[in-house]
Design an enzyme around this catalytic site. Structure first.
Site, mmCIF file in Angstrom:
data_model
loop_
_atom_site.group_PDB
_atom_site.id
_atom_site.type_symbol
_atom_site.label_atom_id
_atom_site.label_comp_id
_atom_site.label_asym_id
_atom_site.label_seq_id
_atom_site.Cartn_x
_atom_site.Cartn_y
_atom_site.Cartn_z
ATOM 1 N N ASN A 9 0.736 -1.255 0.010
ATOM 2 C CA ASN A 9 -0.166 0.321 -0.119
ATOM 3 C C ASN A 9 0.603 1.074 -0.120
ATOM 4 O O ASN A 9 1.602 1.901 0.680
ATOM 5 C CB ASN A 9 -1.441 -0.122 0.943
ATOM 6 C CG ASN A 9 -1.943 1.117 1.525
ATOM 7 O OD1 ASN A 9 -1.984 2.222 0.125
ATOM 8 N ND2 ASN A 9 -2.501 1.641 2.410
ATOM 9 N N TRP A 10 1.551 1.904 -0.907
ATOM 10 C CA TRP A 10 1.971 2.994 -0.957
ATOM 11 C C TRP A 10 1.261 4.288 -0.338
ATOM 12 O O TRP A 10 2.235 5.333 -0.715
ATOM 13 C CB TRP A 10 2.416 3.184 -2.833
ATOM 14 C CG TRP A 10 2.686 2.466 -3.281
ATOM 15 C CD1 TRP A 10 3.898 0.966 -2.512
ATOM 16 C CD2 TRP A 10 3.438 1.958 -5.027
ATOM 17 N NE1 TRP A 10 4.909 -0.206 -3.584
ATOM 18 C CE2 TRP A 10 4.564 0.922 -4.751
ATOM 19 C CE3 TRP A 10 3.596 3.133 -6.002
ATOM 20 C CZ2 TRP A 10 5.823 0.228 -5.756
ATOM 21 C CZ3 TRP A 10 3.662 2.667 -7.444
ATOM 22 C CH2 TRP A 10 5.008 1.309 -7.662
ATOM 23 N N LYS A 11 -0.080 4.183 -0.471
ATOM 24 C CA LYS A 11 -0.320 5.575 -0.034
ATOM 25 C C LYS A 11 -0.261 6.410 -0.713
ATOM 26 O O LYS A 11 -0.478 6.681 -1.654
ATOM 27 C CB LYS A 11 0.019 5.353 1.853
ATOM 28 C CG LYS A 11 -0.462 4.851 2.521
ATOM 29 C CD LYS A 11 0.469 4.765 4.181
ATOM 30 C CE LYS A 11 0.031 3.468 4.946
ATOM 31 N NZ LYS A 11 0.151 3.581 6.033
ATOM 32 N N HIS A 96 -9.786 1.086 5.821
ATOM 33 C CA HIS A 96 -7.924 1.549 5.656
ATOM 34 C C HIS A 96 -8.143 2.933 7.000
ATOM 35 O O HIS A 96 -9.065 4.486 7.009
ATOM 36 C CB HIS A 96 -6.877 2.443 5.007
ATOM 37 C CG HIS A 96 -5.455 2.525 5.444
ATOM 38 N ND1 HIS A 96 -4.683 3.346 5.904
ATOM 39 C CD2 HIS A 96 -3.986 1.023 5.028
ATOM 40 C CE1 HIS A 96 -4.124 2.926 6.899
ATOM 41 N NE2 HIS A 96 -3.994 2.017 5.893
ATOM 42 N N GLU A 98 -6.730 5.666 8.333
ATOM 43 C CA GLU A 98 -5.448 6.375 7.436
ATOM 44 C C GLU A 98 -6.994 7.150 7.121
ATOM 45 O O GLU A 98 -7.456 8.476 7.472
ATOM 46 C CB GLU A 98 -4.383 6.597 6.987
ATOM 47 C CG GLU A 98 -3.606 5.685 7.773
ATOM 48 C CD GLU A 98 -2.054 6.021 6.972
ATOM 49 O OE1 GLU A 98 -1.948 5.363 5.759
ATOM 50 O OE2 GLU A 98 -1.709 5.158 7.226
ATOM 51 N N GLU A 165 -4.839 -4.638 10.494
ATOM 52 C CA GLU A 165 -3.792 -3.646 10.936
ATOM 53 C C GLU A 165 -4.662 -2.904 12.349
ATOM 54 O O GLU A 165 -5.096 -1.892 12.646
ATOM 55 C CB GLU A 165 -3.972 -2.573 9.904
ATOM 56 C CG GLU A 165 -3.653 -3.243 8.066
ATOM 57 C CD GLU A 165 -3.376 -2.557 7.797
ATOM 58 O OE1 GLU A 165 -2.235 -2.572 7.135
ATOM 59 O OE2 GLU A 165 -3.597 -0.809 7.544
ATOM 60 N N GLY A 171 3.079 2.197 10.367
ATOM 61 C CA GLY A 171 4.779 3.121 10.152
ATOM 62 C C GLY A 171 4.982 3.722 11.746
ATOM 63 O O GLY A 171 6.440 4.668 11.934
ATOM 64 N N SER A 204 3.953 -2.017 10.351
ATOM 65 C CA SER A 204 5.833 -2.299 10.199
ATOM 66 C C SER A 204 6.257 -4.099 9.860
ATOM 67 O O SER A 204 6.478 -3.758 10.361
ATOM 68 C CB SER A 204 5.946 -1.681 11.557
ATOM 69 O OG SER A 204 5.835 -0.489 12.204
ATOM 70 N N GLY A 225 3.075 -0.982 4.406
ATOM 71 C CA GLY A 225 2.886 0.524 4.062
ATOM 72 C C GLY A 225 4.660 0.658 3.983
ATOM 73 O O GLY A 225 5.246 0.390 2.776
ATOM 74 N N GLY A 226 4.830 1.045 4.408
ATOM 75 C CA GLY A 226 6.717 1.979 3.733
ATOM 76 C C GLY A 226 7.634 1.249 3.949
ATOM 77 O O GLY A 226 8.331 1.151 2.474
HETATM 78 P P1 13P Z 1 3.131 0.011 7.898
HETATM 79 O O1 13P Z 1 4.198 -0.747 7.246
HETATM 80 O O2 13P Z 1 3.754 1.388 7.160
HETATM 81 O O3 13P Z 1 3.475 0.184 9.055
HETATM 82 O O4 13P Z 1 2.029 0.512 7.313
HETATM 83 C C1 13P Z 1 1.151 -0.448 7.317
HETATM 84 C C2 13P Z 1 -0.253 -0.140 6.219
HETATM 85 O O5 13P Z 1 -0.776 1.260 6.308
HETATM 86 C C3 13P Z 1 -0.485 -0.534 5.329
HETATM 87 O O6 13P Z 1 -1.648 -0.594 4.407
#
Ligand code: 13P
Length: 241
Positions: A9-11, A96, A98, A165, A171, A204, A225-226
């Site tokens: 997930n590149w956000k 999600h 966010e 999640e 993050g 993470s 994510g990251g």
């Molecule tokens: P991180 O892997 O950066 O913690 O993010 C997880 C996430 O929100 C994937 O949707």
């Protein structure tokens, strides 16, 4: 049969040029990945068209990060399922944390988006998870069961992925212990009519912890994510041992 699904997930990261560079590098990095693993990149809308062209014929699938419930209309800033499938998108992240936290997403709008995704033949990845405060108050199970109950109302469980999640692990570098993620995912599975739904862990996930996470019996994949922003890192995650 539960399928292994690893999704990035590149956000709100990567412009078109950066996305294209990633795809070119990533495609060659993952050539020898075990056949049965589904690999997905959930990119910003602006990158999807160029990625779709450059992923054509490869095993990497494309995902979006949102979808509206109407086919079209006066909904400034939204995108429809048909607009996504037209350019070769197969998956969409819905609910999600966010979006729930910053953009007013509720269990009710999550439910509408899930229905629309399925109607327009996109496979949704439904995200659920608790905050640190909710966990500390012993509310984790209740929160998640409630998110599932409302989110999955009248949803076809044969075309669905779920991602657990925990919000405090996103993050932060503070990964949920793999045994605890396994336990909560077991709780999620108990709530489902279809026990074959793939349930991912997200929060993470990194090259250094993916092997341990995937060794857990209830965990069918990861939403990353990251660590999905760099091709070699994400390739290592996809090729977990
Ligand atoms: P991180 O892997 O950066 O913690 O993010 C997880 C996430 O929100 C994937 O949707």
């Amino acid at each position: 049969m539960r399928k292994i699904v690893i999704a990035g997930n590149w956000k709100m990261y990567k412009n078109q040029a950066e996305s294209l560079k990633f795809v070119q590098e990533f495609k060659s990095e993952i050539e020898d990945t075990a056949e049965e693993r589904e690999i997905i990149l959930c990119a910003p809308f602006t990158s999807l068209t160029v990625m779709s062209k450059n992923l054509h014929g490869s095993r990497v699938k494309l995902g979006a990060q949102n979808v509206h419930w109407e086919l079209e209309g006066a909904y400034t800033g939204e995108i429809s399922g048909e607009m996504l499938t037209e350019i070769g998108v197969d998956y969409v992240v819905i609910g999600h944390s966010e979006r729930r936290q910053y953009f007013g997403e509720t269990d009710e709008t999550v439910n509408l988006r899930l229905k629309a995704a399925q109607k327009y033949k996109l496979k949704p990845i439904l995200c659920v998870g608790e905050t640190k405060e909710q966990r500390d108050a012993g509310e984790t199970e209740n929160i998640i069961i409630n998110q599932l109950k409302k989110g999955l109302l009248e949803i076809d469980q044969s075309n669905l992925i779920i991602a657990y999640e925990p919000i405090w692990a996103i993050g932060t570098g503070d990964t949920c212990k793999s045994t605890e993620a396994n336990r909560v995912i077991g709780v999620i599975r108990q709530q489902l009519d279809n026990k074959d739904i793939s349930i991912q862990y997200g929060g993470s996930v990194k090259p250094g912890n993916i092997d341990e996470i995937m060794a857990q019996p209830e965990i069918d994949g990861a939403l990353v994510g990251g660590a999905s922003l760099e091709a070699a890192n994400f390739a290592r995650i996809v090729k977990y041992q």
